[in-house]
Motif scaffolding. Structure first.
Motif, PDB file in Angstrom:
ATOM      1  N   UNK B 209       0.799  -1.228   0.000  1.00  0.00           N
ATOM      2  CA  UNK B 209       0.000   0.000   0.000  1.00  0.00           C
ATOM      3  C   UNK B 209       0.823   1.265   0.000  1.00  0.00           C
ATOM      4  N   UNK B 210       2.150   1.138   0.017  1.00  0.00           N
ATOM      5  CA  UNK B 210       3.007   2.322  -0.088  1.00  0.00           C
ATOM      6  C   UNK B 210       3.478   2.508  -1.526  1.00  0.00           C
ATOM      7  N   UNK B 211       3.043   1.617  -2.395  1.00  0.00           N
ATOM      8  CA  UNK B 211       3.463   1.661  -3.798  1.00  0.00           C
ATOM      9  C   UNK B 211       2.229   1.948  -4.648  1.00  0.00           C
ATOM     10  N   UNK B 212       2.118   3.179  -5.081  1.00  0.00           N
ATOM     11  CA  UNK B 212       0.882   3.600  -5.740  1.00  0.00           C
ATOM     12  C   UNK B 212       0.651   2.841  -7.051  1.00  0.00           C
ATOM     13  N   UNK B 213       1.738   2.478  -7.736  1.00  0.00           N
ATOM     14  CA  UNK B 213       1.579   1.724  -8.987  1.00  0.00           C
ATOM     15  C   UNK B 213       1.055   0.310  -8.693  1.00  0.00           C
ATOM     16  N   UNK B 214       1.580  -0.287  -7.637  1.00  0.00           N
ATOM     17  CA  UNK B 214       1.119  -1.629  -7.258  1.00  0.00           C
ATOM     18  C   UNK B 214      -0.378  -1.602  -6.917  1.00  0.00           C
ATOM     19  N   UNK B 215      -0.770  -0.573  -6.167  1.00  0.00           N
ATOM     20  CA  UNK B 215      -2.190  -0.452  -5.816  1.00  0.00           C
ATOM     21  C   UNK B 215      -3.017  -0.217  -7.077  1.00  0.00           C
ATOM     22  N   UNK B 216      -2.538   0.681  -7.913  1.00  0.00           N
ATOM     23  CA  UNK B 216      -3.258   1.023  -9.151  1.00  0.00           C
ATOM     24  C   UNK B 216      -3.475  -0.216 -10.013  1.00  0.00           C
ATOM     25  N   UNK B 217      -2.443  -1.025 -10.137  1.00  0.00           N
ATOM     26  CA  UNK B 217      -2.543  -2.199 -11.012  1.00  0.00           C
ATOM     27  C   UNK B 217      -3.438  -3.280 -10.406  1.00  0.00           C
ATOM     28  N   UNK B 218      -3.269  -3.538  -9.117  1.00  0.00           N
ATOM     29  CA  UNK B 218      -4.104  -4.559  -8.470  1.00  0.00           C
ATOM     30  C   UNK B 218      -5.575  -4.125  -8.474  1.00  0.00           C
ATOM     31  N   UNK B 219      -5.794  -2.837  -8.210  1.00  0.00           N
ATOM     32  CA  UNK B 219      -7.173  -2.332  -8.210  1.00  0.00           C
ATOM     33  C   UNK B 219      -7.764  -2.414  -9.607  1.00  0.00           C
ATOM     34  N   UNK B 220      -6.940  -2.129 -10.593  1.00  0.00           N
ATOM     35  CA  UNK B 220      -7.420  -2.176 -11.978  1.00  0.00           C
ATOM     36  C   UNK B 220      -7.952  -3.558 -12.336  1.00  0.00           C
ATOM     37  N   UNK B 221      -7.212  -4.571 -11.927  1.00  0.00           N
ATOM     38  CA  UNK B 221      -7.657  -5.948 -12.217  1.00  0.00           C
ATOM     39  C   UNK B 221      -8.946  -6.272 -11.484  1.00  0.00           C
ATOM     40  N   UNK B 222      -9.003  -5.899 -10.199  1.00  0.00           N
ATOM     41  CA  UNK B 222     -10.202  -6.213  -9.398  1.00  0.00           C
ATOM     42  C   UNK B 222     -11.423  -5.476  -9.950  1.00  0.00           C
ATOM     43  N   UNK B 223     -11.224  -4.230 -10.332  1.00  0.00           N
ATOM     44  CA  UNK B 223     -12.342  -3.419 -10.815  1.00  0.00           C
ATOM     45  C   UNK B 223     -12.809  -3.914 -12.184  1.00  0.00           C
ATOM     46  N   UNK B 224     -11.871  -4.295 -13.012  1.00  0.00           N
ATOM     47  CA  UNK B 224     -12.236  -4.823 -14.329  1.00  0.00           C
ATOM     48  C   UNK B 224     -13.042  -6.121 -14.179  1.00  0.00           C
ATOM     49  N   UNK B 225     -12.583  -6.956 -13.261  1.00  0.00           N
ATOM     50  CA  UNK B 225     -13.274  -8.206 -12.969  1.00  0.00           C
ATOM     51  C   UNK B 225     -14.716  -7.921 -12.509  1.00  0.00           C
ATOM     52  N   UNK B 226     -14.849  -6.941 -11.628  1.00  0.00           N
ATOM     53  CA  UNK B 226     -16.178  -6.596 -11.110  1.00  0.00           C
ATOM     54  C   UNK B 226     -17.063  -6.036 -12.218  1.00  0.00           C
ATOM     55  N   UNK B 227     -16.499  -5.183 -13.067  1.00  0.00           N
ATOM     56  CA  UNK B 227     -17.300  -4.582 -14.145  1.00  0.00           C
ATOM     57  C   UNK B 227     -17.759  -5.638 -15.145  1.00  0.00           C
ATOM     58  N   UNK B 228     -16.966  -6.692 -15.284  1.00  0.00           N
ATOM     59  CA  UNK B 228     -17.332  -7.761 -16.216  1.00  0.00           C
ATOM     60  C   UNK B 228     -18.408  -8.688 -15.647  1.00  0.00           C
ATOM     61  N   UNK B 229     -18.724  -8.503 -14.372  1.00  0.00           N
ATOM     62  CA  UNK B 229     -19.740  -9.352 -13.756  1.00  0.00           C
ATOM     63  C   UNK B 229     -19.178 -10.583 -13.088  1.00  0.00           C
ATOM     64  N   UNK B 230     -17.854 -10.586 -12.855  1.00  0.00           N
ATOM     65  CA  UNK B 230     -17.235 -11.760 -12.241  1.00  0.00           C
ATOM     66  C   UNK B 230     -17.137 -11.673 -10.722  1.00  0.00           C
ATOM     67  N   UNK B 231     -17.712 -10.619 -10.152  1.00  0.00           N
ATOM     68  CA  UNK B 231     -17.833 -10.566  -8.704  1.00  0.00           C
ATOM     69  C   UNK B 231     -16.725  -9.832  -7.978  1.00  0.00           C
ATOM     70  N   UNK B 232     -16.801  -9.923  -6.642  1.00  0.00           N
ATOM     71  CA  UNK B 232     -15.934  -9.094  -5.796  1.00  0.00           C
ATOM     72  C   UNK B 232     -14.522  -9.650  -5.612  1.00  0.00           C
ATOM     73  N   UNK B 233     -13.642  -8.781  -5.148  1.00  0.00           N
ATOM     74  CA  UNK B 233     -12.269  -9.134  -4.777  1.00  0.00           C
ATOM     75  C   UNK B 233     -11.985  -8.493  -3.435  1.00  0.00           C
ATOM     76  N   UNK B 234     -11.202  -9.190  -2.630  1.00  0.00           N
ATOM     77  CA  UNK B 234     -10.701  -8.580  -1.396  1.00  0.00           C
ATOM     78  C   UNK B 234      -9.263  -8.149  -1.644  1.00  0.00           C
ATOM     79  N   UNK B 235      -9.051  -6.857  -1.615  1.00  0.00           N
ATOM     80  CA  UNK B 235      -7.738  -6.291  -1.901  1.00  0.00           C
ATOM     81  C   UNK B 235      -7.188  -5.683  -0.612  1.00  0.00           C
ATOM     82  N   UNK B 236      -6.135  -6.296  -0.103  1.00  0.00           N
ATOM     83  CA  UNK B 236      -5.537  -5.803   1.147  1.00  0.00           C
ATOM     84  C   UNK B 236      -4.310  -4.959   0.825  1.00  0.00           C
TER      85      UNK B 236
END
Lengths: 332, 327
Positions: B209-236
């Motif tokens: 969580x101190x690496x903004x690119x790491x957060x951006x990329x992980x969030x991007x995958x989770x959000x894309x998955x959610x938008x596609x209808x594949x459900x939630x992700x737990x991102x710590x």
């Protein structure tokens, strides 16, 4: 007059709840019902029967037994363009989700300075008489009426159940419709189609001239029996069904007291801290000079609802309790 | 694999983090000066999380925040003026002075409120995600919560329901190592809250969580998955709160060591990111300095706006308890 009777259709309370919900779903595309066992099972008292078949699983939704998530669903979905009907199987279960009710649902609009609107309806079941013991029999309306931001309705009969469910669903605020188990199988005249029972308006269910019983929910039936019995003692009793707990129609109550000069407040909920105290306080504030006797109170004793039928019978206030309380207060 | 963020995105991430930090530092100062009443839970140290996630969202996507919510609102597009005015309790605030820091919100940008109740947000975000799916939109809702809140039943209930219905909801645990004043080791047996994802039936991802690119990329995958209808992700997101649970004091706290704080500050999300931006010649130091100057000038104006704004009129007390509208 068989013809006249045919014109006035009667329905049970259970059937009227079903019709009310159905009218809402027909009227509002963004309405849905979510709750435990509402879809496949049609509700534990059958009041959602047939709705899954008619409206499909997207709008009649069985949820996990997760009351906090269920109420979060109601808050989040209503704040973002839906008009959910949330079913809380028994109002005793509010203990599980009181944060979502009291701190989120009730307060969100105010905390946001009016920025959020929460058109969510909650249907829940209250009251004793079925030997369902301490955690499935309570009348906890006072918990809800104490929370600014909520509206709280308690329809006693089938007519009001349908009309209040429709009024609640059309309202843009969180509205609790507290149904009562004592009414489930009782019938009343219920019009076809959609109609509203206005929120915030009490009903005079029996007119009288020299005594007023102000009552809520299942106690309306007991009050009507008591009123008949008291006629022999020279009392012409008016019975008021409060129906709308929050907002509370003090005008109807005060007008009646000013006419009759004497009264009693009766509810099934525990007397201590119950709404009766609030109603008595309003009467003495607004009609003190009209009173010829202290306003009496009837409520359940200060103990949990017992299981065993003879004990529960003693626990629940009834017409006899009302009659003897009134006679004692008036010294007749 | 996510493609490398464009320079435009990199600069937006930087600006967002700077906006949050400057806002929070100024708010903390004003609280210490006695200008802002009540309690402030400041977000300084955690900026990369809000910035990395919110970069993927539009105003139609929703978030439900925590008691540490200013950073989320800044990143979601909140304007400094009504934000400061709200912290000051003024009529021109986002909540007309009725919510303050702990309930700051703006529905126009999809910010469903900070929340005074730990674990209060996730059920609401889940409800918004349900609404997104019910209304057949492609929008997502983000449920923010901390490691402390991860022990609340509300979080488990919301996560289970979101997974069951495959809702477009991302559960973002900002693990800053402390639930209020109690360390993670003293409040839960797991090290990674993301481990719990398996129990909900959703993917669990741990990210720095101190690496903004790491957060951006992980969030991007989770959000894309959610938008596609594949459900939630737990991102710590493993992160750290520089200040105390409440207020601005950072050093000399009884429940954590100064060394621990210093070790996290060495990995400060903004400093390290700025160094990379300069090293890779994406921006110059001069440009970075200009960003701070612009943001701080905007903050000065916002504070001035707040201080010159009227308090709510006493007659407004009972407004907004209910909506007067019908269906």
């Amino acid at each position: 007059m068989p013809e006249a009777e045919n014109q006035e259709r009667t329905l049970t309370y259970v059937a009227s709840i079903n019709e009310g919900v159905r009218e809402v779903l027909l009227e509002q595309d963004n309405a849905f019902v979510a709750g435990e066992d509402v879809a496949q099972a049609g509700g534990v008292f059958g009041h959602y029967g047939g709705l899954l078949a008619e409206f499909g699983p997207e709008r009649i939704i069985d949820t996990p037994i997760s009351e906090k998530a269920l109420f979060g669903l109601g808050v989040g979905a209503s704040a973002t363009g839906c008009r959910p009907i949330i079913d809380l199987m028994f109002m005793d279960f509010m203990g599980v989700c009181m944060d979502e009710i009291a701190n989120q649902m009730a307060k969100m609009r105010f905390m946001f300075g009016g920025g959020a609107t929460l058109p969510v309806t909650v249907l829940t079941m209250s009251g004793g008489g079925m030997s369902m013991a301490a955690q499935h029999s309570q009348c906890l309306e006072a918990w809800l009426a104490h929370l600014p931001g909520l509206k709280v309705l308690m329809p006693t009969d089938a007519h009001d159940a349908k009309g209040m469910i429709i009024a609640a669903a059309r309202d843009d605020n969180p509205v609790f419709v507290i149904l009562n188990k004592a009414s489930l199988g009782r019938k009343a005249a219920v019009p076809e189609g959609a109609y509203e029972v206005k929120i915030g308006k009490a009903k005079v269910v029996r007119e009288g001239s020299n005594f007023t019983i102000v009552t809520i929910g299942s106690m309306v039936y007991e009050a009507l029996v008591a009123a008949d019995q008291l006629a022999d003692s020279g009392l012409d009793v008016e019975v008021i069904d409060v129906r709308s707990i929050q907002p509370f129609d003090s005008e109807t109550v005060i007008d009646s007291i000013k006419k009759t000069h004497r009264g009693l407040v009766a509810h099934e909920a525990v007397q201590f801290g119950g709404l009766g105290g609030e109603i008595v306080a309003q009467i003495q504030e607004q009609a003190f000079d009209y009173l010829d006797a202290p306003i009496a109170r009837i409520g359940a004793p200060f103990c949990p609802v017992p299981f065993s039928p003879p004990l529960e019978k003693v626990y629940l206030p009834n017409a006899e309790d009302i009659v003897s309380k009134i006679k004692g207060t008036l010294g007749i | 694999m996510a493609k490398r963020p464009s320079n435009r995105v990199l600069q937006a991430l930087h600006l967002c983090m700077v906006r949050i930090r400057c806002f929070e530092e100024a708010a903390g100062k004003m609280m210490e000066n006695g200008k802002i009443p009540g309690a402030l839970h400041l977000y300084v140290g955690q900026e990369a999380v809000a910035a990395g996630i919110m970069q993927h969202l539009s105003d139609e996507d929703q978030i439900a925040s925590t008691h540490r919510g200013h950073g989320h609102l800044v990143a979601k597009g909140g304007d400094f003026k009504p934000m400061f005015a709200e912290l000051y309790g003024r009529a021109t605030g986002y909540c007309k002075g009725k919510g303050g820091s702990m309930h700051i919100s703006n529905m126009e940008v999809g910010m469903l409120g900070a929340n005074g109740i730990v674990g209060g947000g996730p059920p609401i975000a889940m409800g918004a995600a349900f609404s997104n799916k019910f209304r057949k939109t492609k929008n997502v809702a983000i449920a923010f919560f901390g490691d402390g809140a991860s022990n609340e039943g509300s979080v488990h209930e919301a996560a289970n329901m979101a997974a069951l219905y495959k809702l477009p909801c991302i559960f973002v645990c900002e693990n800053n190592g402390y639930g209020e004043y109690t360390s993670q080791a003293n409040h839960q047996a797991v090290q990674d809250v993301a481990d719990r994802a398996a129990g909900y039936g959703m993917p669990g991802v741990v990210v720095d969580g101190m690496d903004v690119i790491a957060v951006y990329e992980a969030a991007g995958e989770a959000i894309e998955r959610a938008r596609k209808g594949d459900g939630p992700t737990l991102l710590e997101c493993k992160t750290y709160r520089y200040f105390d649970h409440v207020g601005v004091r950072g050093m000399g706290l009884s429940y954590r060591s100064d060394e621990e704080l210093e070790s996290w500050k060495k990995r400060d999300a903004i400093n390290t990111f700025e160094k990379s931006l300069v090293d890779f010649e994406i921006v110059t130091q001069k440009k970075i300095d200009a960003v701070y100057k612009k943001v701080n000038s905007e903050i000065e104006k916002a504070i001035e706006f707040a201080e010159q704004s009227p308090y709510p009129d006493p007659s407004a007390l009972l407004d907004n308890v209910y909506s007067e509208e019908g269906a």
